[in-house]
Design a protein around this motif. Structure first.
Motif, PDB file in Angstrom:
ATOM      1  N   UNK A   7       0.808  -1.217   0.000  1.00 27.10           N
ATOM      2  CA  UNK A   7       0.000   0.000   0.000  1.00 27.10           C
ATOM      3  C   UNK A   7       0.849   1.278   0.000  1.00 27.10           C
ATOM      4  N   UNK A   8       2.092   1.172  -0.479  1.00 24.83           N
ATOM      5  CA  UNK A   8       2.962   2.331  -0.610  1.00 24.83           C
ATOM      6  C   UNK A   8       3.569   2.317  -2.001  1.00 24.83           C
ATOM      7  N   UNK A   9       3.815   3.539  -2.552  1.00 27.73           N
ATOM      8  CA  UNK A   9       4.400   3.616  -3.884  1.00 27.73           C
ATOM      9  C   UNK A   9       5.854   3.159  -3.842  1.00 27.73           C
ATOM     10  N   UNK A  10       6.156   2.152  -4.651  1.00 32.65           N
ATOM     11  CA  UNK A  10       7.514   1.613  -4.709  1.00 32.65           C
ATOM     12  C   UNK A  10       8.360   2.386  -5.721  1.00 32.65           C
ATOM     13  N   UNK A  11       7.751   2.659  -6.877  1.00 35.99           N
ATOM     14  CA  UNK A  11       8.428   3.468  -7.893  1.00 35.99           C
ATOM     15  C   UNK A  11       7.382   4.021  -8.842  1.00 35.99           C
ATOM     16  N   UNK A  12       7.778   5.066  -9.592  1.00 37.42           N
ATOM     17  CA  UNK A  12       6.875   5.657 -10.558  1.00 37.42           C
ATOM     18  C   UNK A  12       7.669   6.276 -11.697  1.00 37.42           C
ATOM     19  N   UNK A  13       7.076   6.254 -12.887  1.00 38.35           N
ATOM     20  CA  UNK A  13       7.785   6.799 -14.043  1.00 38.35           C
ATOM     21  C   UNK A  13       6.793   7.313 -15.059  1.00 38.35           C
ATOM     22  N   UNK A  14       7.152   8.471 -15.681  1.00 40.48           N
ATOM     23  CA  UNK A  14       6.364   8.989 -16.781  1.00 40.48           C
ATOM     24  C   UNK A  14       6.748   8.268 -18.064  1.00 40.48           C
ATOM     25  N   UNK A  15       5.792   8.038 -18.903  1.00 42.40           N
ATOM     26  CA  UNK A  15       6.040   7.464 -20.224  1.00 42.40           C
ATOM     27  C   UNK A  15       5.793   8.575 -21.231  1.00 42.40           C
ATOM     28  N   UNK A  16       6.830   8.910 -22.002  1.00 42.87           N
ATOM     29  CA  UNK A  16       6.736  10.035 -22.909  1.00 42.87           C
ATOM     30  C   UNK A  16       7.323  11.282 -22.274  1.00 42.87           C
ATOM     31  N   UNK A  17       7.016  12.421 -22.878  1.00 37.94           N
ATOM     32  CA  UNK A  17       7.590  13.677 -22.436  1.00 37.94           C
ATOM     33  C   UNK A  17       7.068  14.070 -21.061  1.00 37.94           C
ATOM     34  N   UNK A  18       7.973  14.522 -20.193  1.00 36.35           N
ATOM     35  CA  UNK A  18       7.594  14.959 -18.848  1.00 36.35           C
ATOM     36  C   UNK A  18       8.655  15.919 -18.335  1.00 36.35           C
ATOM     37  N   UNK A  19       8.294  16.728 -17.372  1.00 37.08           N
ATOM     38  CA  UNK A  19       9.261  17.604 -16.703  1.00 37.08           C
ATOM     39  C   UNK A  19       8.880  17.708 -15.244  1.00 37.08           C
ATOM     40  N   UNK A  20       9.856  18.029 -14.431  1.00 42.70           N
ATOM     41  CA  UNK A  20       9.599  18.099 -13.012  1.00 42.70           C
ATOM     42  C   UNK A  20      10.631  18.934 -12.284  1.00 42.70           C
ATOM     43  N   UNK A  21      10.311  19.247 -11.040  1.00 44.87           N
ATOM     44  CA  UNK A  21      11.184  20.054 -10.194  1.00 44.87           C
ATOM     45  C   UNK A  21      11.204  19.455  -8.798  1.00 44.87           C
ATOM     46  N   UNK A  22      12.425  19.404  -8.218  1.00 42.13           N
ATOM     47  CA  UNK A  22      12.568  18.910  -6.844  1.00 42.13           C
ATOM     48  C   UNK A  22      12.807  20.105  -5.934  1.00 42.13           C
ATOM     49  N   UNK A  23      12.046  20.162  -4.831  1.00 36.46           N
ATOM     50  CA  UNK A  23      12.169  21.256  -3.880  1.00 36.46           C
ATOM     51  C   UNK A  23      12.627  20.696  -2.537  1.00 36.46           C
ATOM     52  N   UNK A  24      13.680  21.274  -1.988  1.00 34.82           N
ATOM     53  CA  UNK A  24      14.016  20.912  -0.602  1.00 34.82           C
ATOM     54  C   UNK A  24      12.843  21.259   0.311  1.00 34.82           C
TER      55      UNK A  24
ATOM     56  N   UNK B  90      12.234  24.803   1.152  1.00 31.25           N
ATOM     57  CA  UNK B  90      12.151  25.783   0.061  1.00 31.25           C
ATOM     58  C   UNK B  90      10.939  25.546  -0.839  1.00 31.25           C
ATOM     59  N   UNK B  91       9.946  24.847  -0.349  1.00 25.75           N
ATOM     60  CA  UNK B  91       8.753  24.568  -1.163  1.00 25.75           C
ATOM     61  C   UNK B  91       7.920  25.844  -1.277  1.00 25.75           C
ATOM     62  N   UNK B  92       7.609  26.291  -2.504  1.00 22.27           N
ATOM     63  CA  UNK B  92       6.763  27.483  -2.660  1.00 22.27           C
ATOM     64  C   UNK B  92       5.369  27.243  -2.080  1.00 22.27           C
ATOM     65  N   UNK B  93       4.785  28.274  -1.553  1.00 31.15           N
ATOM     66  CA  UNK B  93       3.482  28.135  -0.890  1.00 31.15           C
ATOM     67  C   UNK B  93       2.411  27.632  -1.843  1.00 31.15           C
ATOM     68  N   UNK B  94       2.519  27.991  -3.146  1.00 30.54           N
ATOM     69  CA  UNK B  94       1.473  27.582  -4.090  1.00 30.54           C
ATOM     70  C   UNK B  94       1.710  26.194  -4.672  1.00 30.54           C
ATOM     71  N   UNK B  95       2.777  25.509  -4.216  1.00 26.90           N
ATOM     72  CA  UNK B  95       3.087  24.180  -4.748  1.00 26.90           C
ATOM     73  C   UNK B  95       2.663  23.036  -3.822  1.00 26.90           C
TER      74      UNK B  95
END
Length: 553
Positions: free
Chosen positions: A475-492, A495-500
């Motif tokens: 019942x926990x996510x082991x791994x995940x992956x996008x198939x095809x074009x994707x983009x992402x950002x990692x926030x410490x 430092x997470x923006x309030x709107x994120x």
């Protein structure tokens, strides 16, 4: 002087004289009333005819012996036999051979032997006894008939027969005047269409209504009724039953504080604390009202209605204002059923809970469809969309399809939530456990990886793409992956923006989640800011709305 003394005496004692005169008047009226009443005579048994009469005043002075074609009368009762003894002193008769008693043109009693007590007006008949009253015949070897109460009863086995039924029992009584018979011990009512067995039964030979007064079973080719109190009309085949009676039909048991059943029309109604238990498919309907038609296979439950599925180790409890079971192509190879639940549907099982406005389960494709703001909780996961379809395999979840505005949320703490949204979402299960989730169309993801050592949050990963596949374990996510074009950002974490912190479609609906099987009765609506936004997709039509549209047309 004398007159004055008399006057004074009368004046002084006028109240006493008045009382005496009143008392005298009452006694006079009472005497007149008694004189008007008919005197109750003690009638004797009269000999009307015999071929031969004998008497021995020396040996038995009070006995008269009658031989051949004997005919006797006591009041309105006539007695016939081959031979008899009349006991004058006790006003009684002992009759032998071809005994027959007749009263009017409606009551006839036959037997081989009779003892008739003229004082008590009690007839005791033995061997090959038949009591006939119009179309009703009672047969036994031992019958007592009380003329005062117009009541015949047997105590060593007997049979009562009329145009409709044959009743047998160890003990029984029948009243020709009221047409009512009462039976006790090993009672059996046989009808061409069913057999009723009971401990105690009352039966009306004119109306053909049987009143159940003890543990009873009514068995036919199609069903079985158990009741301890109620009435059953053997002509109309309608039953009104009380005290937790049970109607069983093809593995389905309908139980209630009171039941109404019409065998000809094939339907039953149960009221208060109702259960309709399907022991074959291991599910049950409960409520305070339930309707079941055995000819169509349709059922309805309302008033605290609950559908219970106990085919798995853990039972699923589902409540709605109305539960309806509809059967298609009954008794054919293509038969299937729909379970429709509406409105304010709430469901609970230890591992899964759900809320929606209406729901349909179709046994044809083993699919359960949730309509109008459906929400599904699986462990710590919350899934929602405009419509949710859950496909079953042997009563366990095979896969689920969340259609339009799909969103899944997993709470990490009061501030941080793993979130995935998309146009649609498909979740696949293995052995009842969610193992894979595919999200398609405008996929947005907020995910917090955790430190294995202490489960602390490492960072926040915000991603966008067209198609996402996630693999889960325990019942926990082991791994995940996008198939095809994707983009992402990692926030410490710091430092997470309030709107994120939240996706645009984020809602957390733990306040409406059913807590246990009793909480399914407590409807809690969504807050106004948690309602799904209107989509350009064609609106989902619930079963209730489709039904209303059909009526309008």
């Amino acid at each position: 002087m004398h007159n004055r003394i008399v006057f004074k005496f009368l004046s002084r004692h006028r109240y006493l004289l008045t009382g005496i005169l009143c008392l005298f008047g009452i006694c006079l009226l009472s005497a007149q009333d008694k004189k008007g009443e008919p005197e109750k005579k003690k009638t004797r048994v009269d000999l009307l005819y015999a071929d031969e009469a004998q008497a021995d005043d020396q040996v038995r002075p009070d006995v008269q012996v009658l031989i051949g074609s004997v005919k006797l009368r006591h009041d309105s009762m006539y007695m016939y036999c081959d031979s008899a003894l009349i006991f004058k002193r006790i006003n009684s008769v002992e009759a032998f051979g071809n005994v027959r008693m007749e009263q009017g043109d409606t009551l006839f009693i036959y037997g081989d032997y009779l003892y008739y007590d003229g004082m008590a007006q009690l007839a005791m008949l033995r061997e090959n006894v038949r009591m006939i009253n119009r179309n009703t015949e009672l047969t036994t070897d031992s019958l007592n008939y009380d003329r005062i109460y117009n009541l015949g009863y047997y105590f060593d086995g007997g049979t009562l027969t009329d145009e409709e039924n044959v009743l047998t029992s160890v003990w029984g009584e029948y009243s020709p005047a009221t047409k009512i018979a009462v039976f006790n011990h090993e009672v059996k009512l046989t009808n061409p269409r069913f057999v009723l067995t009971s401990d105690t039964l009352k039966y009306h030979t004119e109306t053909k209504v049987a009143t159940i007064l003890g543990p009873s079973d009514i068995v036919s080719d199609n069903n079985h009724i158990y009741s301890e109190r109620g009435i059953y009309n053997t002509v109309t085949e309608q039953a009104e039953l009380l005290d937790r009676s049970i109607l069983t039909n093809q593995g389905k048991k309908l139980t209630g504080d009171s039941l109404f059943y019409d065998r000809k029309l094939g339907y039953g109604e149960a009221f208060d604390h109702v259960q309709m238990n399907d022991t074959v498919n291991r599910n049950m309907l409960t409520g305070d009202y339930c309707f079941y038609n055995e000819l169509t296979g349709n059922a309805l439950a309302t008033d605290r209605a609950v559908a219970v599925d106990y085919s798995q180790g853990d039972s699923l409890f589902m409540h709605g204002d109305t539960l309806r079971l509809v059967t298609y192509h009954l008794n054919t190879d293509s038969m299937y059923r729909e379970m429709r639940v509406y409105h304010k549907v709430r469901a609970f099982r230890t591992d899964i809970q759900a809320v929606c406005d209406s729901l349909v389960y179709n046994s044809k494709d083993s699919c359960m469809t949730m309509y109008t703001d459906p929400v599904l909780w699986y462990g710590s996961e919350q899934l929602l969309g405009e419509q949710i379809k859950v496909y079953m395999n042997d009563s366990t979840i095979d896969w689920a399809h969340i259609i339009n505005q799909a969103l899944t949320v997993e709470q990490k703490d009061t501030l941080h939530y793993n979130q995935v949204s998309g146009k649609e979402m498909k979740a696949y299960f293995v052995g009842g456990e969610m193992r894979q989730v595919d999200v398609n169309g405008n996929v947005l993801v907020i995910f917090y990886p955790v430190e294995e050592r202490d489960s602390s949050l490492i960072l926040m990963n915000y991603s966008e793409g067209g198609f996402l596949r996630m693999m889960l374990k325990d019942r926990k996510m082991e791994r995940g992956a996008f198939i095809g074009k994707a983009n992402g950002t990692a926030y410490p974490m710091e430092q997470i923006p309030a709107d994120k912190y939240r996706l645009p479609s984020f809602v957390w609906l733990d306040y409406i989640r059913p807590l246990d099987k009793e909480d399914i009765f407590n409807w809690r609506g969504k807050k106004s800011d948690a309602v799904l936004k209107q989509s350009s997709r064609r609106p989902t039509v619930s079963p209730r709305d489709m039904h209303i549209e059909r009526i309008k047309k």
